[in-house]
Design a protein around this motif. Structure first.
Motif, mmCIF file in Angstrom:
data_model
loop_
_atom_site.group_PDB
_atom_site.id
_atom_site.type_symbol
_atom_site.label_atom_id
_atom_site.label_comp_id
_atom_site.label_asym_id
_atom_site.label_seq_id
_atom_site.Cartn_x
_atom_site.Cartn_y
_atom_site.Cartn_z
ATOM 1 N N LEU A 97 -1.424 8.842 1.812
ATOM 2 C CA LEU A 97 -2.633 9.633 1.564
ATOM 3 C C LEU A 97 -3.469 9.775 2.836
ATOM 4 O O LEU A 97 -4.054 10.831 3.093
ATOM 5 C CB LEU A 97 -3.467 8.992 0.450
ATOM 6 C CG LEU A 97 -2.847 9.001 -0.947
ATOM 7 C CD1 LEU A 97 -3.843 8.450 -1.970
ATOM 8 C CD2 LEU A 97 -2.402 10.398 -1.362
ATOM 9 N N VAL A 98 -3.532 8.722 3.635
ATOM 10 C CA VAL A 98 -4.265 8.814 4.895
ATOM 11 C C VAL A 98 -3.572 9.795 5.834
ATOM 12 O O VAL A 98 -4.211 10.568 6.542
ATOM 13 C CB VAL A 98 -4.402 7.421 5.544
ATOM 14 C CG1 VAL A 98 -4.998 7.524 6.950
ATOM 15 C CG2 VAL A 98 -5.291 6.534 4.681
ATOM 16 N N ASN A 99 -2.231 9.777 5.824
ATOM 17 C CA ASN A 99 -1.477 10.740 6.632
ATOM 18 C C ASN A 99 -1.786 12.168 6.227
ATOM 19 O O ASN A 99 -1.686 13.097 7.028
ATOM 20 C CB ASN A 99 0.030 10.497 6.505
ATOM 21 C CG ASN A 99 0.478 9.246 7.231
ATOM 22 O OD1 ASN A 99 -0.252 8.703 8.046
ATOM 23 N ND2 ASN A 99 1.669 8.788 6.923
ATOM 24 N N LEU A 100 -2.164 12.359 4.960
ATOM 25 C CA LEU A 100 -2.503 13.688 4.465
ATOM 26 C C LEU A 100 -3.943 14.086 4.786
ATOM 27 O O LEU A 100 -4.388 15.175 4.435
ATOM 28 C CB LEU A 100 -2.293 13.761 2.950
ATOM 29 C CG LEU A 100 -0.841 13.669 2.480
ATOM 30 C CD1 LEU A 100 -0.768 13.671 0.961
ATOM 31 C CD2 LEU A 100 -0.029 14.818 3.036
ATOM 32 N N GLY A 101 -4.679 13.196 5.470
ATOM 33 C CA GLY A 101 -6.016 13.556 5.918
ATOM 34 C C GLY A 101 -7.155 12.958 5.133
ATOM 35 O O GLY A 101 -8.320 13.197 5.437
ATOM 36 N N THR A 125 -1.381 13.405 11.170
ATOM 37 C CA THR A 125 -0.038 12.844 11.099
ATOM 38 C C THR A 125 -0.011 11.372 11.461
ATOM 39 O O THR A 125 1.046 10.805 11.677
ATOM 40 C CB THR A 125 0.892 13.585 12.082
ATOM 41 O OG1 THR A 125 0.341 13.476 13.406
ATOM 42 C CG2 THR A 125 1.017 15.041 11.717
ATOM 43 N N GLY A 126 -1.197 10.748 11.510
ATOM 44 C CA GLY A 126 -1.220 9.335 11.869
ATOM 45 C C GLY A 126 -0.694 8.453 10.761
ATOM 46 O O GLY A 126 -0.378 8.882 9.674
ATOM 47 N N SER A 127 -0.609 7.143 11.047
ATOM 48 C CA SER A 127 -0.124 6.187 10.071
ATOM 49 C C SER A 127 -1.135 5.054 9.965
ATOM 50 O O SER A 127 -1.878 4.763 10.896
ATOM 51 C CB SER A 127 1.239 5.637 10.481
ATOM 52 O OG SER A 127 1.708 4.730 9.516
ATOM 53 N N VAL A 128 -1.164 4.389 8.824
ATOM 54 C CA VAL A 128 -2.126 3.327 8.609
ATOM 55 C C VAL A 128 -1.522 2.299 7.668
ATOM 56 O O VAL A 128 -0.666 2.620 6.845
ATOM 57 C CB VAL A 128 -3.442 3.892 8.012
ATOM 58 C CG1 VAL A 128 -3.269 4.306 6.578
ATOM 59 C CG2 VAL A 128 -4.565 2.868 8.116
ATOM 60 N N SER A 129 -1.957 1.075 7.791
ATOM 61 C CA SER A 129 -1.547 0.031 6.856
ATOM 62 C C SER A 129 -2.791 -0.507 6.175
ATOM 63 O O SER A 129 -3.920 -0.215 6.580
ATOM 64 C CB SER A 129 -0.831 -1.104 7.602
ATOM 65 O OG SER A 129 -1.746 -1.762 8.454
ATOM 66 N N LEU A 130 -2.636 -1.358 5.164
ATOM 67 C CA LEU A 130 -3.796 -1.911 4.480
ATOM 68 C C LEU A 130 -4.665 -2.726 5.431
ATOM 69 O O LEU A 130 -5.877 -2.819 5.251
ATOM 70 C CB LEU A 130 -3.323 -2.799 3.318
ATOM 71 C CG LEU A 130 -2.801 -2.053 2.091
ATOM 72 C CD1 LEU A 130 -2.354 -3.050 1.048
ATOM 73 C CD2 LEU A 130 -3.849 -1.135 1.512
ATOM 74 N N GLY A 159 1.553 -4.707 2.278
ATOM 75 C CA GLY A 159 2.946 -4.275 2.196
ATOM 76 C C GLY A 159 3.248 -3.744 0.805
ATOM 77 O O GLY A 159 2.408 -3.749 -0.097
ATOM 78 N N GLY A 160 4.467 -3.280 0.606
ATOM 79 C CA GLY A 160 4.885 -2.804 -0.697
ATOM 80 C C GLY A 160 4.489 -1.376 -0.970
ATOM 81 O O GLY A 160 3.975 -0.661 -0.105
ATOM 82 N N ALA A 161 4.703 -0.964 -2.224
ATOM 83 C CA ALA A 161 4.505 0.428 -2.610
ATOM 84 C C ALA A 161 3.060 0.871 -2.465
ATOM 85 O O ALA A 161 2.781 1.998 -2.046
ATOM 86 C CB ALA A 161 4.983 0.630 -4.054
ATOM 87 N N ALA A 162 2.103 0.001 -2.808
ATOM 88 C CA ALA A 162 0.693 0.386 -2.738
ATOM 89 C C ALA A 162 0.278 0.683 -1.299
ATOM 90 O O ALA A 162 -0.401 1.674 -1.024
ATOM 91 C CB ALA A 162 -0.185 -0.712 -3.325
ATOM 92 N N ALA A 163 0.692 -0.178 -0.378
ATOM 93 C CA ALA A 163 0.352 0.043 1.029
ATOM 94 C C ALA A 163 0.980 1.332 1.538
ATOM 95 O O ALA A 163 0.354 2.093 2.276
ATOM 96 C CB ALA A 163 0.817 -1.138 1.871
ATOM 97 N N ASP A 164 2.226 1.576 1.153
ATOM 98 C CA ASP A 164 2.900 2.812 1.574
ATOM 99 C C ASP A 164 2.192 4.032 1.012
ATOM 100 O O ASP A 164 2.076 5.068 1.673
ATOM 101 C CB ASP A 164 4.358 2.796 1.118
ATOM 102 C CG ASP A 164 5.201 1.772 1.878
ATOM 103 O OD1 ASP A 164 4.757 1.340 2.958
ATOM 104 O OD2 ASP A 164 6.275 1.417 1.375
ATOM 105 N N ALA A 165 1.729 3.926 -0.248
ATOM 106 C CA ALA A 165 1.043 5.056 -0.882
ATOM 107 C C ALA A 165 -0.287 5.338 -0.203
ATOM 108 O O ALA A 165 -0.658 6.492 0.022
ATOM 109 C CB ALA A 165 0.838 4.772 -2.373
#
Length: 205
Positions: A165-169, A137-142, A155-161
């Motif tokens: 995916l990282v939050n999903l493991g 359940t962690g969070s990550v940025s580029l 930032g933006g949609a790519a970073a959020d995406a």
């Protein structure tokens, strides 16, 4: 408790199979998806088993994969969902499809299962989005990608995406590569939801 059965298919029925293990026939309740994947009677098979013990009965539930069994367990933890509805969901959606639907908040897809309306689908997504098998359940940025090639400006949609995916493991480099491919396919103006969906498809290849 029985965790796995390995034997010969003795009989296939609408909602269960009988597996012969050294002369003992075990009645195993299965999702439609698992039943359709079983071989014909007389052929060898193996099923992952979830054993339910009640005062008046012992019931075995069989699954073609450990992931499907894990989802069966999780679904029953959602308020109002029992074994019948859990099997209905898994008959309609594969483990990967269910994972994707919950990750994207796609209640329409989840609600396709018999007995699951929009309200229950929303409850499934809300209660399970942070509990999916093997996912954190962690969070990550580029900026946290540890030298992985950038897929887009920070930032933006790519970073959020990527973060989703990282939050999903998924590992950061793996997620980064998948979103890079998604960007090439959908274009740099694609929304986050689109990139996540395409990224998950890349990771499933």
């Amino acid at each position: 408790m029985i965790g796995k059965l390995k034997g010969v298919v003795d009989e296939l029925n609408e909602d269960h199979a009988i597996i012969d293990v050294h002369g003992v026939g075990y009645l195993v309740h299965c999702s439609g998806r698992t039943l359709s994947a079983l071989p014909r009677a007389g052929e060898a098979t193996a099923l992952f088993i979830e054993t339910h013990v009640r005062e008046d009965a012992i019931r075995l539930f069989g699954f073609a994969s450990a992931a499907e069994r894990d989802w069966f367990r999780l679904l029953q933890g959602v308020q109002g969902i029992g074994t019948k509805t859990a099997l209905a969901v898994l008959s309609t959606l594969s483990a990967s499809e269910l994972t994707q639907a919950i990750a994207l908040g796609d209640k329409t897809t989840v609600a396709r299962a018999p007995g699951v309306g929009p309200r229950v689908a929303t409850r499934i997504i809300t209660e399970l989005k942070d509990k999916m098998p093997g996912f954190g359940t962690g969070s990550v940025s580029l900026a946290d990608l540890g030298g992985a090639p950038a897929v887009a400006p920070a930032g933006g949609a790519a970073a959020d995406a990527v973060s989703a995916l990282v939050n999903l493991g998924y590992g950061a480099p793996q997620a980064n590569t998948a979103i890079a491919a998604a960007l090439r396919s959908a274009g740099e103006d694609a929304k986050t939801e689109t990139l996540i969906r395409l990224g998950l498809k890349e990771l499933a290849k």
